[in-house]
Structure formats: C-alpha cells, structure tokens
Motif scaffolding. Sequence first.
Motif, PDB file in Angstrom:
ATOM      1  N   GLU A 123     -18.983  88.440  75.083  1.00 31.62           N
ATOM      2  CA  GLU A 123     -17.837  88.365  74.170  1.00 31.62           C
ATOM      3  C   GLU A 123     -18.261  88.179  72.715  1.00 31.62           C
ATOM      4  N   VAL A 144     -20.557  86.064  80.444  1.00 31.71           N
ATOM      5  CA  VAL A 144     -19.307  86.504  79.816  1.00 31.71           C
ATOM      6  C   VAL A 144     -19.264  86.040  78.361  1.00 31.71           C
ATOM      7  N   SER A 196     -16.884  91.400  79.216  1.00 31.29           N
ATOM      8  CA  SER A 196     -15.904  90.708  78.380  1.00 31.29           C
ATOM      9  C   SER A 196     -14.491  90.778  78.968  1.00 31.29           C
ATOM     10  N   TRP A 197     -14.292  91.681  79.949  1.00 29.04           N
ATOM     11  CA  TRP A 197     -12.989  91.765  80.622  1.00 29.04           C
ATOM     12  C   TRP A 197     -12.901  90.816  81.818  1.00 29.04           C
ATOM     13  N   ASN A 198     -14.017  90.210  82.170  1.00 21.99           N
ATOM     14  CA  ASN A 198     -14.059  89.392  83.377  1.00 21.99           C
ATOM     15  C   ASN A 198     -13.482  88.004  83.075  1.00 21.99           C
ATOM     16  N   TYR A 199     -12.267  87.762  83.581  1.00 23.60           N
ATOM     17  CA  TYR A 199     -11.587  86.490  83.296  1.00 23.60           C
ATOM     18  C   TYR A 199     -11.775  85.464  84.416  1.00 23.60           C
ATOM     19  N   ASN A 200     -12.478  85.852  85.481  1.00 24.16           N
ATOM     20  CA  ASN A 200     -12.665  84.933  86.610  1.00 24.16           C
ATOM     21  C   ASN A 200     -14.136  84.887  87.041  1.00 24.16           C
ATOM     22  N   PRO A 201     -15.014  84.440  86.144  1.00 24.82           N
ATOM     23  CA  PRO A 201     -16.420  84.325  86.546  1.00 24.82           C
ATOM     24  C   PRO A 201     -16.555  83.335  87.700  1.00 24.82           C
ATOM     25  N   ARG A 202     -17.428  83.701  88.643  1.00 30.70           N
ATOM     26  CA  ARG A 202     -17.531  82.911  89.876  1.00 30.70           C
ATOM     27  C   ARG A 202     -18.596  81.818  89.817  1.00 30.70           C
ATOM     28  N   ASP A 213     -20.426  94.137  84.398  1.00 31.52           N
ATOM     29  CA  ASP A 213     -20.490  93.197  85.528  1.00 31.52           C
ATOM     30  C   ASP A 213     -20.663  93.934  86.852  1.00 31.52           C
ATOM     31  N   GLU A 260     -22.508  83.517  85.614  1.00 30.17           N
ATOM     32  CA  GLU A 260     -21.549  84.547  85.210  1.00 30.17           C
ATOM     33  C   GLU A 260     -20.733  84.084  84.008  1.00 30.17           C
ATOM     34  N   THR A 261     -20.376  82.798  83.965  1.00 27.64           N
ATOM     35  CA  THR A 261     -19.623  82.265  82.827  1.00 27.64           C
ATOM     36  C   THR A 261     -20.426  82.408  81.534  1.00 27.64           C
TER      37      THR A 261
END
Length: 398
Positions: A383, A379, A365-371, A358, A375-376
């Motif tokens: 994953e 992710v 896959s570590w991104n828990y807050n896609p903006r 990112d 981005e969602t």
Amino acid sequence: MTTTQHRPILEPYKGPSTRHRCPGCGKPREFTRYIDTQTGQHIAAHVGRCNRENKCGYNYTPRQYFLDNPTEETRAWLQSDQHLKTYTPPLPPPPVDYIPPQYLERTRQQLARNNFYRFLVKLFGEAEAARLADLYKLGTSKKWEDFGGLPVAFWQIDQAGNLRQVKIMAYHPDTGRRIKGKTRIIGKQLKPGGNLMQCLFGEHLLSAAPSAPVAIVESEKTAVIMAGVYPDCLWLATGGKNGARWTAQEVYQALEGRNVVLYPDLDSTEDWAERAKILAAACESVEVSTYLRDNTPPEDHREGYDLADYFIKRLLSPDQEQTTAQADQEDQEGFALPPGWQWEELNLKHGTHRVLIDHDGLPASWNYNPRTKRETLAVMIAEQPLVNSLIQTFDLQL
C-alpha cells in the motif's frame, strides 16, 4: 647550552606525520629528520636522511650541520665525545606472528554451500566463480547459516604466503549484499596472544605479477567481483575505509614501485584523494579514479555505491535482475513474502510500476483480510507506493 644537551637521533617512526618531503629528491613521506633527545625538537628542517638510499641518498647529519653553522656551544659539543655517543632506542616491536596454514585449508572444504560463492556463480558461471575463489583463496565458515548457505572467509595473505588475518562475512546468495550484524574478524581466536599485523586483501597476488597494474577498492567483495570484470588488473582491498591501517608504511610498502589506481566508494572520493598522497611515497604512480562518480546517477551517490554495485546490475540477466531485486527488497524490508505472493512489473501508460500480487493473483493492496502477520506486513508494504502517489498527486497532508 651544555655539551650533554646534543644527542640527536633519527626520529622514530610514529605514523605518516613523522616522515617528510625530502629536500634532495622531493619525494613526500620519505625524509626522516633528526631530533634532539633532550628537547624532542627537530634540529633543522633539512637535517635528516632520505629513506630512498639507492635512488636519492640525501643524508645531512647533525654533525655536518653544526660544522656548517658554528657557534661556541656547538664547537664545544664537537670537541667533546658527546656526538660519538650512541643513543639507545626503544626496544623494537615484537616480531609479527602468523595464523597457522592448516586453518585456511579447513575453510576450503564446503565451497558449494558458500553464499558469496553462490552469488559469484550467478554473476559469472561455475568456471569463472571457481577461478576467482581459487585466486583469492576464499574459504567457508560454519559461523552462521542463512538462506541454506554459509558465510565466506576472506583471508589476508601477504606476498610471502603468510596468513595475516581472516574476516568472516555473511552474504545474501541472490543479492550479494552483506547481512547486517554478521561480520567477524577472528585471527586472535586462531592465534591467541599472537602479534598479528594485517595486510591488504589480495596482497599475495603481487608476487605472481610484479609488473601488473594494481587497483585498490574498499571491500573484499568488490575486489573479487572486479577481478572477474577486469582480470588484467590486480584487485586488492583495504577491508574498510581504515581497514588494515592501509596508509601505514608497514602496510603500503608492499606496493613499492607499483602503478596504482584507487577506486573509492562514492562517499569516500575526497578522503581517498588525501590518502593517495601518502601512498605516493612508495608507489611509482598513484591515481584516484572518478569513473564511478562520473558514471552513476544521483540516487547511487546518496547510497554511497561502490564499483561492484555498478557492475552487478550489468552482469545480471533481466530474469536474474528481477529475482535479485525481489530478494533485495525482501532483505531490506526484513521479511520474506508469504507463500504464493510475488512481485510483478506492470507496464502502464505512465511508466513501469512494481506491484505485489497475492496468492489469488490480485494486487496485495486490495487484500482486506490478511490471514497471517506476514500477509499483514506484505499488504502494508504494497500500500505504501499508493499512499505516496496520492500525496504527490493531491498534495495530501497525511
């Protein structure tokens, strides 16, 4: 049987099934049999004429057949004037029309914006790409705009230089793959009401090199690329599995006396082997190549790869291949990466893994807050390999 029942004619051409193996020279699809116009039945299996008048000349007429096989009925028929009467055949088909040549010239203007041409430059460089574009008279259409470029116009040009048809196709400039849903055949728009008859793509090259071997593939893209890989052959394309009705005599007769090799896509090998038997009626020789089948891994067989797919991988440099793979992935996944995100290859102990990174330089896959929605989606794509790995390792039932 009355005397009026015998009115034999040579069977009109209605496709390959109406042409047979000649009893004289043994050539398939060259023998035209006589039929009785009252019954529609053939006179006899060996009564007919070979189309190869100069090379064979077999011609066994119904009159001679009835003389050789006399009966009271046939004697009566011969003594009458019925065998001299001329059968009036159906009206011949209308003459073939051609697309006015000025349309081709109009499409030759914006080659630098042609996405397929841009891909050729990526494969071969500017000089060779320009040679191939000129060889096949590649045009550019304004039909769509994708990735900052325009679609290619593949012109069907016969040996006499007549424009038979034109196909517009949109390609990705980095992967060379077709953009789904963006293919149009537009000859009827350029010649409204015209009687257009297609020919093999690249047929115009036959006149310039009458003794050169001919290679036939399915797609126009493959023919152009292979002309850059193996320029000693004339590369032609059918334009599809049944494109241009290429097993019809009026189309394949352009190959008269040529040595031809067919290069089917991986999912068409058996089908093309059958079609080769039809082309043998006109060609000096016809072979079906198994090169692609013999040199590709099983996963390529499942994808139905063609010859161009095989060589594209070998033409690209490692950097180009990585860029192409990323663009191809984006194209298949139906989205473009968010700004600042990129795919990277990690060499780990158990092999090489492709990881999406990112904008912070961390695995997506570590991104828990896609903006954003993009981005969602990215992710979720990142994953998926992890989920597959867990399923395989722990036999998880998800």
